[in-house]
Design a protein around this motif. Sequence first.
Motif, PDB file in Angstrom:
ATOM      1  N   GLU A 157      -0.117  -0.921  12.119  1.00  0.00           N
ATOM      2  CA  GLU A 157      -0.050  -0.788  10.663  1.00  0.00           C
ATOM      3  C   GLU A 157       1.248  -1.339  10.102  1.00  0.00           C
ATOM      4  O   GLU A 157       1.257  -1.987   9.036  1.00  0.00           O
ATOM      5  CB  GLU A 157      -0.209   0.676  10.271  1.00  0.00           C
ATOM      6  N   GLN A 158       2.350  -1.136  10.813  1.00  0.00           N
ATOM      7  CA  GLN A 158       3.663  -1.454  10.249  1.00  0.00           C
ATOM      8  C   GLN A 158       4.274  -2.752  10.777  1.00  0.00           C
ATOM      9  O   GLN A 158       5.018  -3.425  10.045  1.00  0.00           O
ATOM     10  CB  GLN A 158       4.630  -0.297  10.506  1.00  0.00           C
ATOM     11  N   SER A 159       3.972  -3.117  12.021  1.00  0.00           N
ATOM     12  CA  SER A 159       4.684  -4.235  12.650  1.00  0.00           C
ATOM     13  C   SER A 159       3.828  -5.484  12.819  1.00  0.00           C
ATOM     14  O   SER A 159       4.345  -6.601  12.716  1.00  0.00           O
ATOM     15  CB  SER A 159       5.218  -3.803  14.028  1.00  0.00           C
ATOM     16  N   LEU A 160       2.546  -5.342  13.100  1.00  0.00           N
ATOM     17  CA  LEU A 160       1.704  -6.520  13.301  1.00  0.00           C
ATOM     18  C   LEU A 160       1.684  -7.351  12.026  1.00  0.00           C
ATOM     19  O   LEU A 160       1.405  -6.835  10.943  1.00  0.00           O
ATOM     20  CB  LEU A 160       0.278  -6.091  13.678  1.00  0.00           C
ATOM     21  N   ASN A 161       1.988  -8.638  12.164  1.00  0.00           N
ATOM     22  CA  ASN A 161       2.008  -9.549  11.010  1.00  0.00           C
ATOM     23  C   ASN A 161       2.870  -8.986   9.877  1.00  0.00           C
ATOM     24  O   ASN A 161       2.528  -9.101   8.706  1.00  0.00           O
ATOM     25  CB  ASN A 161       0.570  -9.814  10.528  1.00  0.00           C
ATOM     26  N   ASN A 162       3.968  -8.337  10.289  1.00  0.00           N
ATOM     27  CA  ASN A 162       4.922  -7.748   9.324  1.00  0.00           C
ATOM     28  C   ASN A 162       4.250  -6.748   8.387  1.00  0.00           C
ATOM     29  O   ASN A 162       4.698  -6.553   7.248  1.00  0.00           O
ATOM     30  CB  ASN A 162       5.603  -8.850   8.513  1.00  0.00           C
ATOM     31  N   GLY A 163       3.184  -6.117   8.856  1.00  0.00           N
ATOM     32  CA  GLY A 163       2.495  -5.110   8.054  1.00  0.00           C
ATOM     33  C   GLY A 163       1.694  -5.679   6.903  1.00  0.00           C
ATOM     34  O   GLY A 163       1.280  -4.931   6.004  1.00  0.00           O
ATOM     35  N   LEU A 164       1.443  -6.992   6.918  1.00  0.00           N
ATOM     36  CA  LEU A 164       0.747  -7.629   5.797  1.00  0.00           C
ATOM     37  C   LEU A 164      -0.770  -7.591   5.919  1.00  0.00           C
ATOM     38  O   LEU A 164      -1.469  -7.893   4.948  1.00  0.00           O
ATOM     39  CB  LEU A 164       1.203  -9.098   5.675  1.00  0.00           C
ATOM     40  N   SER A 165      -1.282  -7.245   7.093  1.00  0.00           N
ATOM     41  CA  SER A 165      -2.727  -7.257   7.305  1.00  0.00           C
ATOM     42  C   SER A 165      -3.285  -5.839   7.220  1.00  0.00           C
ATOM     43  O   SER A 165      -2.899  -4.972   8.020  1.00  0.00           O
ATOM     44  CB  SER A 165      -3.066  -7.860   8.679  1.00  0.00           C
ATOM     45  N   PRO A 166      -4.182  -5.580   6.284  1.00  0.00           N
ATOM     46  CA  PRO A 166      -4.763  -4.234   6.167  1.00  0.00           C
ATOM     47  C   PRO A 166      -5.418  -3.789   7.464  1.00  0.00           C
ATOM     48  O   PRO A 166      -6.092  -4.574   8.134  1.00  0.00           O
ATOM     49  CB  PRO A 166      -5.799  -4.398   5.052  1.00  0.00           C
ATOM     50  N   LEU A 167      -5.202  -2.519   7.800  1.00  0.00           N
ATOM     51  CA  LEU A 167      -5.733  -1.948   9.040  1.00  0.00           C
ATOM     52  C   LEU A 167      -6.736  -0.860   8.697  1.00  0.00           C
ATOM     53  O   LEU A 167      -6.485  -0.009   7.849  1.00  0.00           O
ATOM     54  CB  LEU A 167      -4.588  -1.361   9.870  1.00  0.00           C
ATOM     55  N   TYR A 168      -7.895  -0.895   9.362  1.00  0.00           N
ATOM     56  CA  TYR A 168      -8.938   0.101   9.129  1.00  0.00           C
ATOM     57  C   TYR A 168      -9.369   0.681  10.468  1.00  0.00           C
ATOM     58  O   TYR A 168      -9.479  -0.037  11.477  1.00  0.00           O
ATOM     59  CB  TYR A 168     -10.159  -0.539   8.448  1.00  0.00           C
ATOM     60  N   ASN A 169      -9.635   1.974  10.466  1.00  0.00           N
ATOM     61  CA  ASN A 169     -10.209   2.595  11.657  1.00  0.00           C
ATOM     62  C   ASN A 169     -11.699   2.280  11.725  1.00  0.00           C
ATOM     63  O   ASN A 169     -12.410   2.394  10.715  1.00  0.00           O
ATOM     64  CB  ASN A 169     -10.015   4.120  11.626  1.00  0.00           C
ATOM     65  N   TYR A 194     -10.218  -0.546  15.846  1.00  0.00           N
ATOM     66  CA  TYR A 194      -9.613  -0.950  14.581  1.00  0.00           C
ATOM     67  C   TYR A 194     -10.257  -2.231  14.044  1.00  0.00           C
ATOM     68  O   TYR A 194     -10.772  -3.069  14.796  1.00  0.00           O
ATOM     69  CB  TYR A 194      -8.114  -1.214  14.761  1.00  0.00           C
ATOM     70  N   LEU A 195     -10.153  -2.369  12.729  1.00  0.00           N
ATOM     71  CA  LEU A 195     -10.429  -3.631  12.050  1.00  0.00           C
ATOM     72  C   LEU A 195      -9.134  -4.094  11.408  1.00  0.00           C
ATOM     73  O   LEU A 195      -8.465  -3.310  10.718  1.00  0.00           O
ATOM     74  CB  LEU A 195     -11.490  -3.446  10.956  1.00  0.00           C
ATOM     75  N   ILE A 196      -8.764  -5.352  11.632  1.00  0.00           N
ATOM     76  CA  ILE A 196      -7.567  -5.924  11.022  1.00  0.00           C
ATOM     77  C   ILE A 196      -8.035  -7.075  10.146  1.00  0.00           C
ATOM     78  O   ILE A 196      -8.681  -8.011  10.617  1.00  0.00           O
ATOM     79  CB  ILE A 196      -6.582  -6.425  12.096  1.00  0.00           C
ATOM     80  N   LYS A 197      -7.711  -7.008   8.858  1.00  0.00           N
ATOM     81  CA  LYS A 197      -8.281  -7.945   7.893  1.00  0.00           C
ATOM     82  C   LYS A 197      -7.285  -9.047   7.525  1.00  0.00           C
ATOM     83  O   LYS A 197      -6.103  -8.785   7.299  1.00  0.00           O
ATOM     84  CB  LYS A 197      -8.703  -7.199   6.617  1.00  0.00           C
ATOM     85  N   PHE A 198      -7.816 -10.271   7.440  1.00  0.00           N
ATOM     86  CA  PHE A 198      -7.034 -11.428   7.007  1.00  0.00           C
ATOM     87  C   PHE A 198      -7.831 -12.138   5.922  1.00  0.00           C
ATOM     88  O   PHE A 198      -9.016 -12.432   6.097  1.00  0.00           O
ATOM     89  CB  PHE A 198      -6.787 -12.387   8.178  1.00  0.00           C
ATOM     90  N   GLU A 199      -7.184 -12.417   4.805  1.00  0.00           N
ATOM     91  CA  GLU A 199      -7.863 -13.134   3.723  1.00  0.00           C
ATOM     92  C   GLU A 199      -6.828 -13.863   2.886  1.00  0.00           C
ATOM     93  O   GLU A 199      -5.628 -13.594   2.964  1.00  0.00           O
ATOM     94  CB  GLU A 199      -8.681 -12.178   2.845  1.00  0.00           C
TER      95      GLU A 199
END
Length: 381
Positions: free
Chosen positions: A28-40, A321-326
Amino acid sequence: MSSSSNPPLAQYLILSLPQSINAHEWLEQSLNNGLSPLYNLKVPDFQTGTLDSLVTESEELAKIDQQLGSSISKIIDILNSINDTPSKTFARIVQSKLVYDYIQNFNWNTSKYRLDKSINFLVKLLSGEAIALDNDVRASYQNYQTAKSNFLAADRKKNGDLSIKSLHEIVKPEQFVLDSEHLTTILIAVPNNLVNDFKGAYETLTEFVIPRSAELIAKDQEFSLFTVTLFKKFQNEFINSSRERKWHPRNDFVYSEEMLNNLRKEFDLTKANELKSKNELIRLAKTAYSDIMANWFHLKVIRVYVEAVLRYGLPPQFDNYLIKFEGNNLKNLSKAKKELIAKFGYLGGSDYTSHSSNLHEYASLVDADYEPFVLYDLEIN
C-alpha cells in the motif's frame, strides 16, 4: 488481452502472497511509491481435491484464461466497429456495475457457483457458459455482416451510376417492347465519351437490330443509358459485342411490374434488416461482455487459489490483492513488477533469487512467464 493496438483503459496485477509475510502495508505504501490503488481480493475456500488434480486444473485454467480473454477482446472489437460515435467507448458494465467496481469489490456468486462443488465442476460450468455466449456473438456478428453487405449492395443500386443503379425509378413501360414473341429491348449504359461510337455502331453490331431504335432515357456524370430493340435470337451476341466495345449492358434488368415492385422494396427492406441485425448484435454483445467478463473473473479467482495452493501449500493461508494501474500510472506497471520481484523474489527459492539479475537464464529452466509468487495481469480495454 486485446487484439487492438490501443493502450488499455486500466490494468490490474492480481497477486497472492502467504499471510505470514504481512505484505499489505508495504504494498500500500511503498510499491510504486504508493501511487497504485490496492484492493483486497476475496478468494473463497474451494474443494481442493488432490494435488495431482490441481496440477491438471492449473494447465486447463491457463488455456481457458487465454481463450476467454480473446473472447472479451473480440466483443470489444465488434462493439467498437459498429459504434456510431467512434470517439466514445461503450460503457463496460458487468452485472449492472462498472467493470472496475465489479472487479475491485468482487464477491463470489455462491448461489450460482456453489462452493460445495469440485473445482473441476466449477471450471467446466463457468467456461461452458462463457464459450456458448462467445459462439452466439460470433453467429450474430456473421448475420449482421451479411445484412450489412446486402444493404450496401442495395445502396449502391440506389445511389450508384447508371451502370449499376437500380432502374425502377427511371424506366417506363412504353420504352420497352413487351409480350413479343421475337423482339426484345435491351438497356445499355454507355460511357459518355463513347456515346458517338455507340450511335454509329449499335445498328450493325449484330444482325436484326431495329434501325434507329436506340433511345436515350437517362444520363449521369459517367454514363448515358439507352434502350435498343432487336430480335431475341441475337440478344446474347449483341450483349457480348457491347462489352467488347466497353459499353455496359444492363442484362440484369428485365422489365416486369413484379420486379419493379421488388426493387422499390429492396432498399427499405435491406436497410431495416441491417438495422435490426445491428441492434440485436449490440444487445447480445453487451450482455455477453457482462456475463463472459464475470465468468472470466470467477475463473481467474479459481486460478489464483489453485496456483497459491500449489506454490504455498495447504492449508490455504494466503492474502490476495488487486493492484490497479490506469492513466499516466500505466507506464509504471513493469517497474512495479520489478519491485515485487526484488521484495518477494525469495519466495521462489534460492534458484530464483540467484538468477534474479539475469532472468533469461532462469527462464530456460521454467516457464518464461514464471514469477516467484502468484501474479497475473488483467487488462481492461
